[in-house]
Design a protein around this motif. Sequence first.
Motif, PDB file in Angstrom:
ATOM      1  N   GLY A  70       0.804  -1.220   0.000  1.00  0.00           N
ATOM      2  CA  GLY A  70       0.000   0.000   0.000  1.00  0.00           C
ATOM      3  C   GLY A  70       0.832   1.263   0.000  1.00  0.00           C
ATOM      4  O   GLY A  70       0.520   2.226  -0.697  1.00  0.00           O
ATOM      5  N   HIS A  71       1.926   1.255   0.773  1.00  0.00           N
ATOM      6  CA  HIS A  71       2.791   2.436   0.811  1.00  0.00           C
ATOM      7  C   HIS A  71       3.558   2.595  -0.497  1.00  0.00           C
ATOM      8  O   HIS A  71       3.813   3.714  -0.933  1.00  0.00           O
ATOM      9  CB  HIS A  71       3.759   2.370   1.993  1.00  0.00           C
ATOM     10  CG  HIS A  71       3.103   2.604   3.310  1.00  0.00           C
ATOM     11  ND1 HIS A  71       2.538   3.817   3.659  1.00  0.00           N
ATOM     12  CD2 HIS A  71       2.907   1.789   4.371  1.00  0.00           C
ATOM     13  CE1 HIS A  71       2.038   3.732   4.863  1.00  0.00           C
ATOM     14  NE2 HIS A  71       2.239   2.508   5.326  1.00  0.00           N
ATOM     15  N   GLN A  72       3.946   1.484  -1.113  1.00  0.00           N
ATOM     16  CA  GLN A  72       4.677   1.570  -2.376  1.00  0.00           C
ATOM     17  C   GLN A  72       3.779   2.056  -3.508  1.00  0.00           C
ATOM     18  O   GLN A  72       4.218   2.810  -4.364  1.00  0.00           O
ATOM     19  CB  GLN A  72       5.294   0.216  -2.739  1.00  0.00           C
ATOM     20  CG  GLN A  72       6.402  -0.210  -1.824  1.00  0.00           C
ATOM     21  CD  GLN A  72       7.548   0.770  -1.802  1.00  0.00           C
ATOM     22  OE1 GLN A  72       8.001   1.244  -2.828  1.00  0.00           O
ATOM     23  NE2 GLN A  72       8.009   1.110  -0.602  1.00  0.00           N
ATOM     24  N   ILE A  73       2.529   1.599  -3.513  1.00  0.00           N
ATOM     25  CA  ILE A  73       1.595   2.034  -4.551  1.00  0.00           C
ATOM     26  C   ILE A  73       1.153   3.471  -4.288  1.00  0.00           C
ATOM     27  O   ILE A  73       0.943   4.233  -5.220  1.00  0.00           O
ATOM     28  CB  ILE A  73       0.371   1.094  -4.599  1.00  0.00           C
ATOM     29  CG1 ILE A  73       0.798  -0.301  -5.040  1.00  0.00           C
ATOM     30  CG2 ILE A  73      -0.685   1.624  -5.546  1.00  0.00           C
ATOM     31  CD1 ILE A  73      -0.309  -1.322  -4.950  1.00  0.00           C
ATOM     32  N   GLY A  74       1.025   3.838  -3.020  1.00  0.00           N
ATOM     33  CA  GLY A  74       0.600   5.184  -2.659  1.00  0.00           C
ATOM     34  C   GLY A  74      -0.896   5.388  -2.828  1.00  0.00           C
ATOM     35  O   GLY A  74      -1.343   6.381  -3.373  1.00  0.00           O
ATOM     36  N   VAL A  75      -1.688   4.434  -2.335  1.00  0.00           N
ATOM     37  CA  VAL A  75      -3.139   4.482  -2.530  1.00  0.00           C
ATOM     38  C   VAL A  75      -3.875   5.255  -1.438  1.00  0.00           C
ATOM     39  O   VAL A  75      -5.066   5.458  -1.546  1.00  0.00           O
ATOM     40  CB  VAL A  75      -3.717   3.054  -2.633  1.00  0.00           C
ATOM     41  CG1 VAL A  75      -3.250   2.390  -3.905  1.00  0.00           C
ATOM     42  CG2 VAL A  75      -3.359   2.227  -1.424  1.00  0.00           C
ATOM     43  N   GLY A  76      -3.205   5.669  -0.413  1.00  0.00           N
ATOM     44  CA  GLY A  76      -3.873   6.386   0.670  1.00  0.00           C
ATOM     45  C   GLY A  76      -3.977   5.528   1.908  1.00  0.00           C
ATOM     46  O   GLY A  76      -3.778   4.305   1.873  1.00  0.00           O
ATOM     47  N   HIS A  77      -4.305   6.165   3.025  1.00  0.00           N
ATOM     48  CA  HIS A  77      -4.303   5.469   4.315  1.00  0.00           C
ATOM     49  C   HIS A  77      -5.415   4.419   4.417  1.00  0.00           C
ATOM     50  O   HIS A  77      -5.166   3.289   4.839  1.00  0.00           O
ATOM     51  CB  HIS A  77      -4.421   6.482   5.443  1.00  0.00           C
ATOM     52  CG  HIS A  77      -4.338   5.863   6.796  1.00  0.00           C
ATOM     53  ND1 HIS A  77      -3.181   5.284   7.267  1.00  0.00           N
ATOM     54  CD2 HIS A  77      -5.256   5.702   7.767  1.00  0.00           C
ATOM     55  CE1 HIS A  77      -3.394   4.795   8.473  1.00  0.00           C
ATOM     56  NE2 HIS A  77      -4.650   5.045   8.801  1.00  0.00           N
ATOM     57  N   LEU A  78      -6.637   4.774   4.050  1.00  0.00           N
ATOM     58  CA  LEU A  78      -7.754   3.832   4.182  1.00  0.00           C
ATOM     59  C   LEU A  78      -7.568   2.628   3.270  1.00  0.00           C
ATOM     60  O   LEU A  78      -7.784   1.486   3.685  1.00  0.00           O
ATOM     61  CB  LEU A  78      -9.080   4.528   3.876  1.00  0.00           C
ATOM     62  CG  LEU A  78     -10.323   3.645   3.964  1.00  0.00           C
ATOM     63  CD1 LEU A  78     -10.495   3.111   5.380  1.00  0.00           C
ATOM     64  CD2 LEU A  78     -11.550   4.406   3.537  1.00  0.00           C
ATOM     65  N   ALA A  79      -7.144   2.866   2.045  1.00  0.00           N
ATOM     66  CA  ALA A  79      -6.921   1.753   1.120  1.00  0.00           C
ATOM     67  C   ALA A  79      -5.768   0.872   1.594  1.00  0.00           C
ATOM     68  O   ALA A  79      -5.808  -0.353   1.427  1.00  0.00           O
ATOM     69  CB  ALA A  79      -6.642   2.278  -0.277  1.00  0.00           C
ATOM     70  N   THR A  80      -4.756   1.467   2.214  1.00  0.00           N
ATOM     71  CA  THR A  80      -3.649   0.678   2.751  1.00  0.00           C
ATOM     72  C   THR A  80      -4.123  -0.199   3.900  1.00  0.00           C
ATOM     73  O   THR A  80      -3.740  -1.371   3.988  1.00  0.00           O
ATOM     74  CB  THR A  80      -2.506   1.600   3.216  1.00  0.00           C
ATOM     75  OG1 THR A  80      -2.050   2.364   2.103  1.00  0.00           O
ATOM     76  CG2 THR A  80      -1.350   0.815   3.788  1.00  0.00           C
ATOM     77  N   VAL A  81      -4.967   0.329   4.757  1.00  0.00           N
ATOM     78  CA  VAL A  81      -5.511  -0.462   5.871  1.00  0.00           C
ATOM     79  C   VAL A  81      -6.358  -1.618   5.329  1.00  0.00           C
ATOM     80  O   VAL A  81      -6.254  -2.753   5.799  1.00  0.00           O
ATOM     81  CB  VAL A  81      -6.320   0.433   6.834  1.00  0.00           C
ATOM     82  CG1 VAL A  81      -7.098  -0.399   7.825  1.00  0.00           C
ATOM     83  CG2 VAL A  81      -5.402   1.391   7.553  1.00  0.00           C
ATOM     84  N   LEU A  82      -7.186  -1.340   4.333  1.00  0.00           N
ATOM     85  CA  LEU A  82      -7.995  -2.406   3.733  1.00  0.00           C
ATOM     86  C   LEU A  82      -7.117  -3.446   3.048  1.00  0.00           C
ATOM     87  O   LEU A  82      -7.405  -4.646   3.090  1.00  0.00           O
ATOM     88  CB  LEU A  82      -8.997  -1.815   2.744  1.00  0.00           C
ATOM     89  CG  LEU A  82     -10.087  -0.942   3.361  1.00  0.00           C
ATOM     90  CD1 LEU A  82     -10.945  -0.315   2.263  1.00  0.00           C
ATOM     91  CD2 LEU A  82     -10.944  -1.741   4.323  1.00  0.00           C
ATOM     92  N   LEU A  83      -6.031  -2.999   2.433  1.00  0.00           N
ATOM     93  CA  LEU A  83      -5.088  -3.915   1.808  1.00  0.00           C
ATOM     94  C   LEU A  83      -4.393  -4.771   2.862  1.00  0.00           C
ATOM     95  O   LEU A  83      -4.177  -5.977   2.650  1.00  0.00           O
ATOM     96  CB  LEU A  83      -4.071  -3.130   0.991  1.00  0.00           C
ATOM     97  CG  LEU A  83      -3.191  -3.890   0.031  1.00  0.00           C
ATOM     98  CD1 LEU A  83      -4.037  -4.635  -0.993  1.00  0.00           C
ATOM     99  CD2 LEU A  83      -2.243  -2.946  -0.667  1.00  0.00           C
ATOM    100  N   GLU A  84      -4.065  -4.184   4.004  1.00  0.00           N
ATOM    101  CA  GLU A  84      -3.469  -4.948   5.102  1.00  0.00           C
ATOM    102  C   GLU A  84      -4.419  -6.038   5.587  1.00  0.00           C
ATOM    103  O   GLU A  84      -4.004  -7.177   5.818  1.00  0.00           O
ATOM    104  CB  GLU A  84      -3.102  -4.023   6.265  1.00  0.00           C
ATOM    105  CG  GLU A  84      -1.912  -3.155   6.013  1.00  0.00           C
ATOM    106  CD  GLU A  84      -1.608  -2.241   7.179  1.00  0.00           C
ATOM    107  OE1 GLU A  84      -2.257  -2.353   8.239  1.00  0.00           O
ATOM    108  OE2 GLU A  84      -0.708  -1.390   7.033  1.00  0.00           O
ATOM    109  N   ILE A  85      -5.691  -5.710   5.738  1.00  0.00           N
ATOM    110  CA  ILE A  85      -6.679  -6.702   6.173  1.00  0.00           C
ATOM    111  C   ILE A  85      -6.808  -7.812   5.136  1.00  0.00           C
ATOM    112  O   ILE A  85      -6.824  -9.002   5.471  1.00  0.00           O
ATOM    113  CB  ILE A  85      -8.051  -6.053   6.421  1.00  0.00           C
ATOM    114  CG1 ILE A  85      -7.982  -5.082   7.596  1.00  0.00           C
ATOM    115  CG2 ILE A  85      -9.121  -7.107   6.696  1.00  0.00           C
ATOM    116  CD1 ILE A  85      -9.236  -4.259   7.787  1.00  0.00           C
TER     117      ILE A  85
END
Length: 113
Positions: A70-85
């Motif tokens: 998520g951080h490498q793509i730079g999709v934003g905080h909420l999308a990164t959290v959803l990606l982590e889940i």
Amino acid sequence: MILPLFIAFLVLFVVLPLVGLALWTLVSTVIVGLFFGALARLVVPGSQPIGALATILSGLIGSILGGFIGHQIGVGHLATVLLEIGVAAVAVTAFSASQARRLGPTGRRREIR
């Protein structure tokens, strides 16, 4: 005299904040990953033949990987959290499936010949 002072200010105001930000990102991802490991187990349907420690560790690894992506793509905080889940749920599912194959249908360890 000015060069050592310049180097000290460079380290103090540039290097340390960057290191601190990276360390904070890693620590927060680890803490969130522990939580997402448990959450991922709830998201995955059916029963998982793995214990709590294996669930937390696989969720932690999945969360760190999802946070990194998520951080490498730079999709934003909420999308990164959803990606982590999502990645944590996939990691729990994958580890659970590998353990189910090792245990067999009876739930006991089977001999690998």
